[in-house]
Scaffold this motif. Sequence first.
Motif, PDB file in Angstrom:
ATOM      1  N   LEU A   1       0.882  -1.129   0.008  1.00 48.82           N
ATOM      2  CA  LEU A   1       0.235  -0.164  -0.046  1.00 48.82           C
ATOM      3  C   LEU A   1       0.972   1.142   0.225  1.00 48.82           C
ATOM      4  CD1 LEU A   1      -2.779  -1.131   2.614  1.00 48.82           C
ATOM      5  CD2 LEU A   1      -2.923  -0.987   0.158  1.00 48.82           C
ATOM      6  N   ALA A   2       1.927   1.221   0.708  1.00 48.08           N
ATOM      7  CA  ALA A   2       2.958   2.590   0.835  1.00 48.08           C
ATOM      8  C   ALA A   2       3.505   2.702  -0.610  1.00 48.08           C
ATOM      9  CB  ALA A   2       3.679   2.328   1.950  1.00 48.08           C
ATOM     10  N   MET A   3       3.726   1.493  -1.349  1.00 52.68           N
ATOM     11  CA  MET A   3       4.352   1.506  -2.635  1.00 52.68           C
ATOM     12  C   MET A   3       3.545   2.447  -3.576  1.00 52.68           C
ATOM     13  SD  MET A   3       6.947   1.067  -4.886  1.00 52.68           S
ATOM     14  CE  MET A   3       6.655   2.616  -5.884  1.00 52.68           C
ATOM     15  N   ILE A   4       2.001   1.923  -3.467  1.00 52.21           N
ATOM     16  CA  ILE A   4       1.060   2.774  -4.302  1.00 52.21           C
ATOM     17  C   ILE A   4       0.880   4.221  -4.092  1.00 52.21           C
ATOM     18  CG2 ILE A   4      -1.445   2.552  -4.741  1.00 52.21           C
ATOM     19  CD1 ILE A   4      -1.273  -0.556  -4.205  1.00 52.21           C
ATOM     20  N   ALA A   5       1.046   4.594  -2.767  1.00 56.56           N
ATOM     21  CA  ALA A   5       0.677   5.931  -2.200  1.00 56.56           C
ATOM     22  C   ALA A   5       2.140   6.675  -2.596  1.00 56.56           C
ATOM     23  CB  ALA A   5       0.775   5.772  -0.545  1.00 56.56           C
ATOM     24  N   PHE A   6       3.378   6.101  -2.457  1.00 62.48           N
ATOM     25  CA  PHE A   6       4.506   7.030  -2.923  1.00 62.48           C
ATOM     26  C   PHE A   6       4.347   7.015  -4.598  1.00 62.48           C
ATOM     27  CE2 PHE A   6       6.359   5.780   1.093  1.00 62.48           C
ATOM     28  CZ  PHE A   6       6.491   7.218   1.574  1.00 62.48           C
ATOM     29  N   ALA A   7       3.907   6.191  -5.478  1.00 62.01           N
ATOM     30  CA  ALA A   7       3.932   6.316  -6.833  1.00 62.01           C
ATOM     31  C   ALA A   7       2.847   6.980  -7.125  1.00 62.01           C
ATOM     32  CB  ALA A   7       3.706   4.753  -7.549  1.00 62.01           C
ATOM     33  N   TRP A   8       1.682   7.352  -6.500  1.00 62.03           N
ATOM     34  CA  TRP A   8       0.724   8.159  -6.769  1.00 62.03           C
ATOM     35  C   TRP A   8       1.291   9.829  -6.539  1.00 62.03           C
ATOM     36  CZ3 TRP A   8      -1.658  11.994  -3.753  1.00 62.03           C
ATOM     37  CH2 TRP A   8      -2.592  12.636  -4.411  1.00 62.03           C
ATOM     38  N   THR A   9       1.790   9.920  -5.310  1.00 61.48           N
ATOM     39  CA  THR A   9       2.735  11.302  -5.040  1.00 61.48           C
ATOM     40  C   THR A   9       3.723  11.494  -6.064  1.00 61.48           C
ATOM     41  OG1 THR A   9       2.640  10.302  -2.716  1.00 61.48           O
ATOM     42  CG2 THR A   9       3.955  12.419  -3.356  1.00 61.48           C
ATOM     43  N   ALA A  10       4.652  10.610  -6.720  1.00 66.72           N
ATOM     44  CA  ALA A  10       5.431  11.129  -7.764  1.00 66.72           C
ATOM     45  C   ALA A  10       4.680  11.720  -8.804  1.00 66.72           C
ATOM     46  CB  ALA A  10       6.442   9.896  -8.100  1.00 66.72           C
ATOM     47  N   ALA A  11       3.440  10.945  -9.121  1.00 73.24           N
ATOM     48  CA  ALA A  11       2.778  11.454 -10.283  1.00 73.24           C
ATOM     49  C   ALA A  11       2.220  12.861 -10.342  1.00 73.24           C
ATOM     50  CB  ALA A  11       1.875  10.158 -10.733  1.00 73.24           C
ATOM     51  N   GLN A  12       1.911  13.319  -9.001  1.00 77.84           N
ATOM     52  CA  GLN A  12       1.257  14.353  -8.730  1.00 77.84           C
ATOM     53  C   GLN A  12       2.282  15.738  -8.634  1.00 77.84           C
ATOM     54  OE1 GLN A  12      -2.058  14.480  -8.748  1.00 77.84           O
ATOM     55  NE2 GLN A  12      -1.589  12.220  -8.806  1.00 77.84           N
ATOM     56  N   MET A  13       3.638  15.454  -8.665  1.00 76.01           N
ATOM     57  CA  MET A  13       4.642  16.703  -8.382  1.00 76.01           C
ATOM     58  C   MET A  13       4.456  17.362  -9.776  1.00 76.01           C
ATOM     59  SD  MET A  13       7.618  14.614  -6.808  1.00 76.01           S
ATOM     60  CE  MET A  13       7.525  14.186  -4.876  1.00 76.01           C
ATOM     61  N   GLY A  14       4.151  17.032 -10.986  1.00 77.97           N
ATOM     62  CA  GLY A  14       4.352  17.819 -11.968  1.00 77.97           C
ATOM     63  C   GLY A  14       3.040  18.675 -12.051  1.00 77.97           C
ATOM     64  N   PRO A  15       1.791  18.087 -12.117  1.00 82.04           N
ATOM     65  CA  PRO A  15       0.635  18.512 -12.221  1.00 82.04           C
ATOM     66  C   PRO A  15       0.076  19.643 -11.101  1.00 82.04           C
ATOM     67  CG  PRO A  15       0.304  16.410 -12.918  1.00 82.04           C
ATOM     68  CD  PRO A  15       1.575  16.487 -12.278  1.00 82.04           C
ATOM     69  N   SER A  16       0.911  19.201 -10.014  1.00 83.05           N
ATOM     70  CA  SER A  16       0.216  20.135  -8.632  1.00 83.05           C
ATOM     71  C   SER A  16       1.150  21.475  -8.748  1.00 83.05           C
ATOM     72  CB  SER A  16       0.631  19.443  -7.381  1.00 83.05           C
ATOM     73  OG  SER A  16       2.063  19.356  -7.355  1.00 83.05           O
ATOM     74  N   GLY A  17       2.510  21.570  -9.518  1.00 81.58           N
ATOM     75  CA  GLY A  17       3.368  22.698  -9.660  1.00 81.58           C
ATOM     76  C   GLY A  17       4.396  22.582  -8.566  1.00 81.58           C
ATOM     77  N   TYR A  18       4.529  21.499  -7.946  1.00 85.85           N
ATOM     78  CA  TYR A  18       5.630  21.401  -7.028  1.00 85.85           C
ATOM     79  C   TYR A  18       6.795  21.461  -7.734  1.00 85.85           C
ATOM     80  CZ  TYR A  18       8.774  18.683  -3.965  1.00 85.85           C
ATOM     81  OH  TYR A  18       9.937  18.102  -3.364  1.00 85.85           O
ATOM     82  N   LEU A  19       7.036  20.714  -8.897  1.00 82.57           N
ATOM     83  CA  LEU A  19       8.516  20.570  -9.639  1.00 82.57           C
ATOM     84  C   LEU A  19       8.792  22.117 -10.020  1.00 82.57           C
ATOM     85  CD1 LEU A  19       7.981  17.369 -11.895  1.00 82.57           C
ATOM     86  CD2 LEU A  19       9.064  17.614  -9.569  1.00 82.57           C
ATOM     87  N   GLU A  20       7.839  22.798 -10.506  1.00 85.44           N
ATOM     88  CA  GLU A  20       7.985  24.073 -10.896  1.00 85.44           C
ATOM     89  C   GLU A  20       8.430  24.859  -9.748  1.00 85.44           C
ATOM     90  OE1 GLU A  20       5.873  28.007 -13.093  1.00 85.44           O
ATOM     91  OE2 GLU A  20       4.646  26.018 -12.733  1.00 85.44           O
ATOM     92  N   LYS A  21       7.959  24.817  -8.587  1.00 85.06           N
ATOM     93  CA  LYS A  21       8.150  25.382  -7.481  1.00 85.06           C
ATOM     94  C   LYS A  21       9.521  25.294  -6.979  1.00 85.06           C
ATOM     95  CE  LYS A  21       7.218  26.027  -2.603  1.00 85.06           C
ATOM     96  NZ  LYS A  21       6.242  25.497  -1.447  1.00 85.06           N
ATOM     97  N   MET A  22      10.207  23.919  -7.179  1.00 81.94           N
ATOM     98  CA  MET A  22      11.536  23.630  -6.768  1.00 81.94           C
ATOM     99  C   MET A  22      12.453  23.652  -7.837  1.00 81.94           C
ATOM    100  SD  MET A  22      11.186  22.028  -3.757  1.00 81.94           S
ATOM    101  CE  MET A  22       9.927  23.459  -3.573  1.00 81.94           C
ATOM    102  N   GLY A  23      11.749  24.367  -9.040  1.00 78.74           N
ATOM    103  CA  GLY A  23      12.891  24.934 -10.169  1.00 78.74           C
ATOM    104  C   GLY A  23      13.245  23.500 -10.940  1.00 78.74           C
ATOM    105  N   ARG A  24      12.145  22.483 -11.008  1.00 78.75           N
ATOM    106  CA  ARG A  24      12.641  21.347 -11.689  1.00 78.75           C
ATOM    107  C   ARG A  24      11.665  20.943 -12.731  1.00 78.75           C
ATOM    108  NH1 ARG A  24      16.366  18.381  -8.261  1.00 78.75           N
ATOM    109  NH2 ARG A  24      17.167  19.706  -7.012  1.00 78.75           N
ATOM    110  N   ALA A  25      11.026  21.962 -13.109  1.00 78.74           N
ATOM    111  CA  ALA A  25       9.819  21.692 -14.146  1.00 78.74           C
ATOM    112  C   ALA A  25      10.430  21.358 -15.586  1.00 78.74           C
ATOM    113  CB  ALA A  25       8.778  22.663 -14.130  1.00 78.74           C
TER     114      ALA A  25
END
Length: 431
Positions: A407-431
């Motif tokens: 279940l943890a692997m599923i949750a973390f995989a989902w988190t990684a998939a959200q980093m782009g659409p959520s704007g997190y990568l852009e905020k970190m200067g990694r977009a």
Amino acid sequence: MASTPDRITEPGGYRWYVLALLTVVSLFSIADRLVFSILIEDIKAEFTLTDLQLGLLGGLAFTATYVVAGFPAARLADRSVRKNIVAAAISFWSLMTALCGLAAGFWTLFFARTGVGVGEGCSGPASQSLIADYFRRDELARAMGFLTLGATLGTATGLIAGGLLAEAFGWRWAFVLMGLPGLLIGAVLYFTVQEPERGRYAPAGSTVKQVTLSRTIGLIGGNRVFLGLAAGWALQIVIGYALAVWMAPVMIRSFEFSTGDIGLYLGLTFALGGIPGPILGGYLTEWLTRRDERWRAWLPGLVSLFCLVPLAFALTSDNFWTFLAWFALAYAIYVASQAPILSGIQAAVEPANRGFAVATALFFNNLIGQAIGLAVIGGISDALAQEYGTGSLAIALFGVSVVAGILAMIAFAWTAAQMGPSGYLEKMGRA
């Protein structure tokens, strides 16, 4: 808005002193909590308790306290002097640890243990928020890796010191003597740690001044990267608490060794695997996230699965030393996950919300990892005891760990998939 640091001008040795002291605070938070693990069989015998009751003492007692103390302390940490909160927290939980030695039965021990739970509830958010203002974002995973050493060394200290003290003086005095050092540590922290400028290393435009509670809840509740990291951590920590609380009883029931010997050898094994694990995890996170920021979620997900392989070999071994060798490897792999999780949570939220965000994550850790996870393992062990005897606890521990890892692997995989659409990568200067 985040501002330029002016009061404290690291890099320098002082910030590492602060990190070391907060690591010692973390050590005693875990040691005072998990000394219970090595004393379980003595307490069970004196009070005639079931494994389910022991699981509740190990888990629910902390969660009950966290609801009361954790969130108000986190809000306070986001607007006031954080080092004072940590100093007061360690002083209080140390006294409550000592009071566990005066317990007359299940309920008195339960309520004394709730006081110990104030430790993580009050000190964790403030400590992590402090570290985020002492270390730049590109150094934060490494710093959090070193902070995680406190949990590892705390587990080892609780087992080793608790086992030896119990053999020498009995389980009650073990609680009393484990609680006393925290009073001195609280005083040292209060008088020697400076409060850094809040948000000094946050990205430009970050919110530093605390906002209203409703606004804070809205920001955190709408932050998909934070929610994913918190969910993955809460599921993955089921494995960590299972190992920390139930591994000593598993060994006591499986091998003809005294409580003191089990505490000594198991504690040293926690240290053997737990010291290099988080440090390597911090450096590995830094190296991987320079290439792709999403490794801050992918790495802990993979680790949650990989640690299960050596754990299976440990739990099925009938040789004491082989058991310990496989367990050391399993634990080293497991704790490598903590640096990316902790640094990811600090990076994902605004400086003004860091304490509350950590409190939220730790609340779910307590709820799922301790209150539910430990009790479920104890309940399954009781249910299987008639058929599998003393081996029922090991079966329950591994079965629950497998489910939690998947279940943890599923949750973390989902988190990684959200980093782009959520704007997190852009905020970190990694977009």
